[in-house]
Structure formats: structure tokens, C-alpha cells
Design a protein around this motif. Sequence first.
Motif, PDB file in Angstrom:
ATOM      1  N   VAL A 166      11.773   4.864   1.452  1.00  0.00           N
ATOM      2  CA  VAL A 166      11.417   4.556   0.072  1.00  0.00           C
ATOM      3  C   VAL A 166      12.674   4.575  -0.796  1.00  0.00           C
ATOM      4  O   VAL A 166      13.510   5.467  -0.668  1.00  0.00           O
ATOM      5  CB  VAL A 166      10.408   5.604  -0.473  1.00  0.00           C
ATOM      6  N   ASP A 167      12.788   3.590  -1.692  1.00  0.00           N
ATOM      7  CA  ASP A 167      13.849   3.533  -2.699  1.00  0.00           C
ATOM      8  C   ASP A 167      13.188   3.433  -4.057  1.00  0.00           C
ATOM      9  O   ASP A 167      12.278   2.623  -4.246  1.00  0.00           O
ATOM     10  CB  ASP A 167      14.744   2.301  -2.500  1.00  0.00           C
ATOM     11  N   VAL A 168      13.645   4.242  -5.021  1.00  0.00           N
ATOM     12  CA  VAL A 168      13.031   4.230  -6.343  1.00  0.00           C
ATOM     13  C   VAL A 168      14.077   4.496  -7.424  1.00  0.00           C
ATOM     14  O   VAL A 168      15.022   5.244  -7.212  1.00  0.00           O
ATOM     15  CB  VAL A 168      11.888   5.267  -6.422  1.00  0.00           C
ATOM     16  N   GLU A 209      10.439   0.177   2.937  1.00  0.00           N
ATOM     17  CA  GLU A 209      10.650  -0.516   4.206  1.00  0.00           C
ATOM     18  C   GLU A 209       9.740   0.181   5.199  1.00  0.00           C
ATOM     19  O   GLU A 209       9.839   1.396   5.393  1.00  0.00           O
ATOM     20  CB  GLU A 209      12.111  -0.407   4.633  1.00  0.00           C
ATOM     21  N   VAL A 210       8.815  -0.569   5.774  1.00  0.00           N
ATOM     22  CA  VAL A 210       7.816   0.016   6.663  1.00  0.00           C
ATOM     23  C   VAL A 210       8.000  -0.525   8.064  1.00  0.00           C
ATOM     24  O   VAL A 210       8.017  -1.735   8.273  1.00  0.00           O
ATOM     25  CB  VAL A 210       6.381  -0.286   6.155  1.00  0.00           C
ATOM     26  N   VAL A 245       0.845  -1.191   0.000  1.00  0.00           N
ATOM     27  CA  VAL A 245       0.000   0.000   0.000  1.00  0.00           C
ATOM     28  C   VAL A 245       0.883   1.245   0.000  1.00  0.00           C
ATOM     29  O   VAL A 245       0.659   2.183  -0.769  1.00  0.00           O
ATOM     30  CB  VAL A 245      -0.956   0.001   1.212  1.00  0.00           C
ATOM     31  N   VAL A 246       1.897   1.254   0.835  1.00  0.00           N
ATOM     32  CA  VAL A 246       2.816   2.387   0.902  1.00  0.00           C
ATOM     33  C   VAL A 246       3.559   2.528  -0.427  1.00  0.00           C
ATOM     34  O   VAL A 246       3.724   3.636  -0.949  1.00  0.00           O
ATOM     35  CB  VAL A 246       3.799   2.241   2.078  1.00  0.00           C
ATOM     36  N   VAL A 252       7.813   9.634   6.871  1.00  0.00           N
ATOM     37  CA  VAL A 252       8.771   9.251   5.828  1.00  0.00           C
ATOM     38  C   VAL A 252      10.131   9.775   6.256  1.00  0.00           C
ATOM     39  O   VAL A 252      10.346  10.984   6.347  1.00  0.00           O
ATOM     40  CB  VAL A 252       8.375   9.820   4.448  1.00  0.00           C
ATOM     41  N   VAL A 253      11.061   8.847   6.545  1.00  0.00           N
ATOM     42  CA  VAL A 253      12.363   9.248   7.071  1.00  0.00           C
ATOM     43  C   VAL A 253      13.442   9.306   6.002  1.00  0.00           C
ATOM     44  O   VAL A 253      14.473   9.956   6.203  1.00  0.00           O
ATOM     45  CB  VAL A 253      12.818   8.319   8.215  1.00  0.00           C
ATOM     46  N   GLU A 254      13.199   8.655   4.862  1.00  0.00           N
ATOM     47  CA  GLU A 254      14.239   8.616   3.838  1.00  0.00           C
ATOM     48  C   GLU A 254      13.619   8.273   2.485  1.00  0.00           C
ATOM     49  O   GLU A 254      12.752   7.391   2.400  1.00  0.00           O
ATOM     50  CB  GLU A 254      15.267   7.544   4.222  1.00  0.00           C
TER      51      GLU A 254
END
Length: 145
Positions: free
Chosen positions: A79-81, A71-72, A25-26, A114-116
Motif C-alpha cells: 500500500v502507498d498513501v 499493488e495486489v 477493494v483492497v 500486507v508486506v509494505e
Amino acid sequence: MAEFETSGGSSGEKTRGRTTIADGVVATIAGIAIRETEGVHSVGRGASKAMGAVAGRVGGSSGGGRGVKVEVGEKQTAVDVDIEVEYGIPIHELADKVRTHVTDAVETMTGLEVVEININVFDVHIPGDDDDDEKDGGRSSARVQ
């Protein structure tokens, strides 16, 4: 996966239930926010990029999280994209916009901090490159006849 307990209102009351937010979902929320950012041509590489392009053409399909890894934790997420950017767009400014859009969307919709947000720009899209591939059927022209 994030889990939250909802209280009944005043202190001392029992909890009214638990809300669980799946990692997917995130990832979907982040992916949609990234794709909606002007200057981002595509998200993900290889198979995930191709699947995202197909999902974008098929109505009602959900593929917003393809190409996005998250990573939750209980209260935070990272988040990595991988993205391909449009030629001529200042990449450092685009990265700031992506981070702002993702943070706003994820924090508003999930309540997670959201930390990163790690952004890997793997390519630059040059307008007209796709048109040439489609005309040739995806094959390069022969050098000799």
C-alpha cells in the motif's frame, strides 16, 4: 487482483469455487482504515483529496480508496498513501498506528498478507486554516483598496 480457490473440506475433494478480490477493494479497505486513524486529517492530494472530501459529505458514496494506491499479488499486497496530519501529532507514532490499522483491516477482510505500507506525509493541517478560507470565499484579501 488476488484469487483464491476454496476446497471442499477434506483433502482430495474438488474445489468449491474461486474468490477474486479486486485491487480497488483492497484500496477501499486500506483507505477507510487510514481515515479512521486519529490524527490523520486527510488522505490524498489535489483532485483525489477534493473528491474524498466531497464523497465524505455525500451519504452512501464509496470513495474510501481515493488517494490510496495498492499493488495486489496472489497472496500479498503493498500500500502507498499520501496523508495530511493534524498539527501536534507525533508523525512517527501516527505512521505506526496507520500501518497497524491498515494491516489489521486488510489481512482480516481479505486474507492477504500486507508486506509494505509506504506513507508520504505531504502536509500538516493547522486548526483554523480552513475556517479562514471559508470566510474569505477561498480568496486572499486585497492588499490595497
